[in-house]
Design an enzyme around this catalytic site. Structure first.
Site, PDB file in Angstrom:
ATOM      1  N   VAL A  25       0.812  -1.642   0.228  1.00 16.58           N
ATOM      2  CA  VAL A  25       0.155   0.006   0.251  1.00 16.58           C
ATOM      3  C   VAL A  25       0.868   1.111  -0.187  1.00 16.58           C
ATOM      4  CG1 VAL A  25      -1.623   1.376   1.038  1.00 16.58           C
ATOM      5  CG2 VAL A  25      -1.969  -1.073   1.370  1.00 16.58           C
ATOM      6  N   ASP A  26       1.260   1.760  -0.890  1.00 14.14           N
ATOM      7  CA  ASP A  26       1.315   2.878  -0.909  1.00 14.14           C
ATOM      8  C   ASP A  26       1.026   4.570  -1.701  1.00 14.14           C
ATOM      9  OD1 ASP A  26       3.584   5.224  -1.464  1.00 14.14           O
ATOM     10  OD2 ASP A  26       4.602   4.447  -3.458  1.00 14.14           O
ATOM     11  N   SER A  27       0.001   5.687  -0.657  1.00 14.88           N
ATOM     12  CA  SER A  27      -0.383   6.216  -1.065  1.00 14.88           C
ATOM     13  C   SER A  27       0.237   7.321  -1.727  1.00 14.88           C
ATOM     14  CB  SER A  27      -0.998   6.954   0.051  1.00 14.88           C
ATOM     15  OG  SER A  27       0.221   7.486   1.070  1.00 14.88           O
ATOM     16  N   GLY A  28       1.656   7.400  -1.676  1.00 18.89           N
ATOM     17  CA  GLY A  28       2.533   7.962  -2.263  1.00 18.89           C
ATOM     18  C   GLY A  28       2.260   7.622  -4.364  1.00 18.89           C
ATOM     19  N   GLY A  81       6.950   4.746  -4.437  1.00 18.71           N
ATOM     20  CA  GLY A  81       6.719   6.383  -4.813  1.00 18.71           C
ATOM     21  C   GLY A  81       6.944   6.560  -5.618  1.00 18.71           C
TER      22      GLY A  81
END
Length: 448
Positions: A224-227, A348
């Site tokens: 999970v990578d919100s960036g 990222g």
């Protein structure tokens, strides 16, 4: 009247406003409340003479406004009692220190991260963890060294000698620069020591966020990578999940983040299940050959109104689906562990950009008309794909000139269908050009 009381034992000075008619006995009681000294232990002097006569008023004793009264201790019994209290206090302090040291030792033993950090930063102290008495002696020895000035920010003899030589010639610019550098390094060391004391966890690695996801019925672990702008899947995992046949090769491009990687296509919609839930939600993927097999990016997090609840260590999807983030020991292949090589273009990153006169993933603004890209249509010839793309300004100018002619290539109903979704006519025509006239693909491009 106003009197000034000076405590000879600790040089404490107190200015008070009291009545001239106050008796000496009441005055001593007042002093006891302020200085915590009993009347029996008080030695009061005014102009060098002891004050006596508990029933006499202060005025009768010769005290006037703005006079000074000296307060001292004369009782031997009081001194003995005070010494006994001091010994008791020291004993209590010692017990408190022992308790804190033992609590710290227990914390190091129960917390693997702190244990690993101690092993790296202080192997000698780490070797005494299983022996309470040795650990206590080591900690006390370190504290004594710290109190004596042997701190990370203090100068060793060699540095002190160098500093002395530099100070002998303070006007030399090089000496001044070196002295400033030594002072700066000292401040850095002090800051690091402070961080060690108040936030030791900042010197350990943070576990990345992984969840279990079922893609087309196949259980996989997703990072999970919100960036990350887009949700990404590797070709290998797409093949394993049986969805490689859905890869749209028209969406070939380049993903740009810290580095860059080739986008091999896009999978427009696949049902996925989060955690142990039986509820399936649609998910689209950008296909990139990366060290992260599945990256759950910001596009799907926003689309399904996800909440990263770090306090409870869960991911909430749509308000009614929850799944726990995986513990580090549960992650089967963690590419973020030290020594694991991987590409820097995926996790990222800021998403990808499509080619030609194309648009950027994750945006439908007009400025995308100027993005240089490399979309390769399915019916393009090899010679066509090798041609250099014109610069952004030329692309924009050509597009403005050809908008009227391009609109004739597509039916008015297709253009109106896209315009009804909230986009301008120019954006609709541009998307149809990129999708070779496919309305569904054009809509997908506009919503990215």
């Amino acid at each position: 009247m106003r009197l000034t009381i000076s405590n000879e034992s600790n040089n404490q000075i107190l200015s008070v406003d009291i009545s001239e008619s106050m008796t000496l006995e009441d005055f001593q009681a007042y002093i006891q409340a302020e200085f915590d000294i009993s009347p029996q232990d008080q030695s009061l002097k005014h102009n060098g003479k002891p004050l006596s006569g508990s029933d006499k008023s202060l005025e009768d004793l010769g005290l006037n406004n703005d006079d000074l009264v000296l307060l001292g201790k004369t009782s031997v019994g009081s001194t003995t009692a005070s010494s006994g209290s001091s010994v008791t206090a020291n004993s209590n302090n010692s017990n408190a220190v022992d308790f804190q040291i033992e609590a710290m030792r227990t914390q190091f033993l129960s917390n693997p991260q702190l244990n690993s950090q101690l092993r790296q930063s202080n192997p000698q102290l780490h070797s005494t963890l299983n022996n309470p008495s040795e650990f206590k002696n080591s900690v006390i020895g370190s504290l004594q060294q710290f109190q004596n000035g042997a701190t990370p920010g203090s100068y060793n003899p060699q540095q002190q000698e160098q500093l002395s030589r530099l100070q002998d010639n303070p006007d030399d610019p090089e000496s001044q620069s070196r002295i400033l550098e030594m002072i700066r390094q000292e401040r850095i060391d002090e800051n690091m020591q402070l961080a060690y004391e108040i936030a030791p966890e900042s010197f350990t690695s943070v576990n990345m966020l992984y969840i279990n996801i079922k893609v087309n019925g196949v259980l996989v672990q997703a990072f999970v990578d919100s960036g990350a702008q887009s949700t990404i899947i590797s070709p290998k995992l797409a093949d394993k999940c049986g969805i490689s046949r859905l890869i749209d090769r028209r969406f070939v491009g380049e993903a740009r983040g810290v580095g860059s990687q080739k986008i091999e296509g896009k999978i427009h919609s696949v049902p996925i299940a989060i955690g142990d839930s039986d509820t399936h939600i649609p998910c689209s993927f950008i296909v990139i050959d990366t060290h992260v097999d599945l990256l759950f990016g910001l596009d799907m997090l926003r689309r399904h109104k996800c909440v990263l609840d770090l306090e409870r260590d869960v991911l909430v999807v749509g308000g009614n689906i929850e799944t726990k983030f995986l513990h580090e020991s549960e992650i089967q292949a963690n590419p973020f562990l030290p020594g694991v090589a991987g590409s820097s273009a995926s996790a990222g990153g800021t998403g990808g950009t499509f080619g030609g006169q194309g648009i950027a993933l994750g945006s439908n603004s007009a400025e995308n008309n100027n993005v240089t890209s490399s979309i390769v249509p399915a019916n393009s010839t090899p010679d066509t794909t090798k041609q250099k793309a014109p610069n952004a300004a030329a692309n924009a100018a050509v597009k403005r000139q050809d908008t009227g002619n391009s609109s004739s290539k597509f039916s008015e109903s297709d253009i109106k269908q896209l315009v009804s979704l909230g986009f301008s006519k120019q954006e609709a025509i541009f998307a149809l050009e990129q999708s070779q006239g496919n309305v569904e693909v054009a809509a997908s491009l506009l919503f990215q």
